[in-house]
Design a protein around this motif. Sequence first.
Motif, mmCIF file in Angstrom:
data_model
loop_
_atom_site.group_PDB
_atom_site.id
_atom_site.type_symbol
_atom_site.label_atom_id
_atom_site.label_comp_id
_atom_site.label_asym_id
_atom_site.label_seq_id
_atom_site.Cartn_x
_atom_site.Cartn_y
_atom_site.Cartn_z
ATOM 1 N N GLU A 9 0.758 -1.222 0.009
ATOM 2 C CA GLU A 9 -0.250 0.147 -0.136
ATOM 3 C C GLU A 9 0.698 1.369 -0.065
ATOM 4 O O GLU A 9 0.613 2.095 -0.593
ATOM 5 C CB GLU A 9 -0.793 -0.055 1.187
ATOM 6 N N HIS A 10 1.846 1.196 0.785
ATOM 7 C CA HIS A 10 2.879 2.437 0.980
ATOM 8 C C HIS A 10 3.391 2.615 -0.430
ATOM 9 O O HIS A 10 3.566 3.646 -0.964
ATOM 10 C CB HIS A 10 3.725 2.209 2.053
ATOM 11 N N ASN A 12 2.657 1.680 -3.462
ATOM 12 C CA ASN A 12 1.818 2.229 -4.477
ATOM 13 C C ASN A 12 1.597 3.748 -4.502
ATOM 14 O O ASN A 12 1.312 4.302 -5.371
ATOM 15 C CB ASN A 12 0.476 1.468 -4.315
ATOM 16 N N ARG A 13 1.449 4.042 -3.049
ATOM 17 C CA ARG A 13 1.193 5.648 -2.975
ATOM 18 C C ARG A 13 2.567 6.495 -3.274
ATOM 19 O O ARG A 13 2.322 7.189 -3.984
ATOM 20 C CB ARG A 13 1.147 5.741 -1.484
ATOM 21 N N ALA A 98 -3.982 4.732 -8.286
ATOM 22 C CA ALA A 98 -4.597 5.179 -6.908
ATOM 23 C C ALA A 98 -5.886 4.331 -6.836
ATOM 24 O O ALA A 98 -6.373 4.088 -5.749
ATOM 25 C CB ALA A 98 -4.801 6.667 -6.980
#
Length: 172
Positions: A9-10, A12-13, A98
């Motif tokens: 998740e991190h 991808n951000r 996103a």
Amino acid sequence: MAFAVPRTEHLNRVVVVALVVAAAGLVLLHRAYRTVEIALSGLVLTVLSNDGVAVVAERQTVYFGLGSDTPLGLRMTPECTSAFLVLPLLLVGAVMIALRPRITRRVLSALAVATTAVVVVNQLRVLTLVGLVDALGVDTGYYWGHTLLGSMVSVFGGAAALVAFVWLATRK
């Protein structure tokens, strides 16, 4: 003993932010981008042309046909750069990642393919213009090469790159 699964998740951000920053950089550093793009045009023309070619990078200009009767300087203006076609790809890629982080790899691969295609298409546009100036003379060749055929090459090439991007990014 439990193994820790890395959280993506991190990551991808970070990728989304990096794509947005790259898009902003493309806008802010468009002059440097055009300089690199015209230098690439000069390299391609040097390889393919028997006439003289010179690049004046600080003016984003390539001069070709220097040993012929029809020498011409071609300046890469902001409207003629591939940056305007790369920019939406970066932003759409950021939005796609996103919204659907699991397709990050596919989007990045598609982005690489589509960006390469857009840059190659713009080089083909320059080559079309140079070929028509060589064949038809400066006035007629420039008109046909820049206004008509060059624009068609850009439109069709950009559309093909966009279709390839969407297909590659969304296929299973």
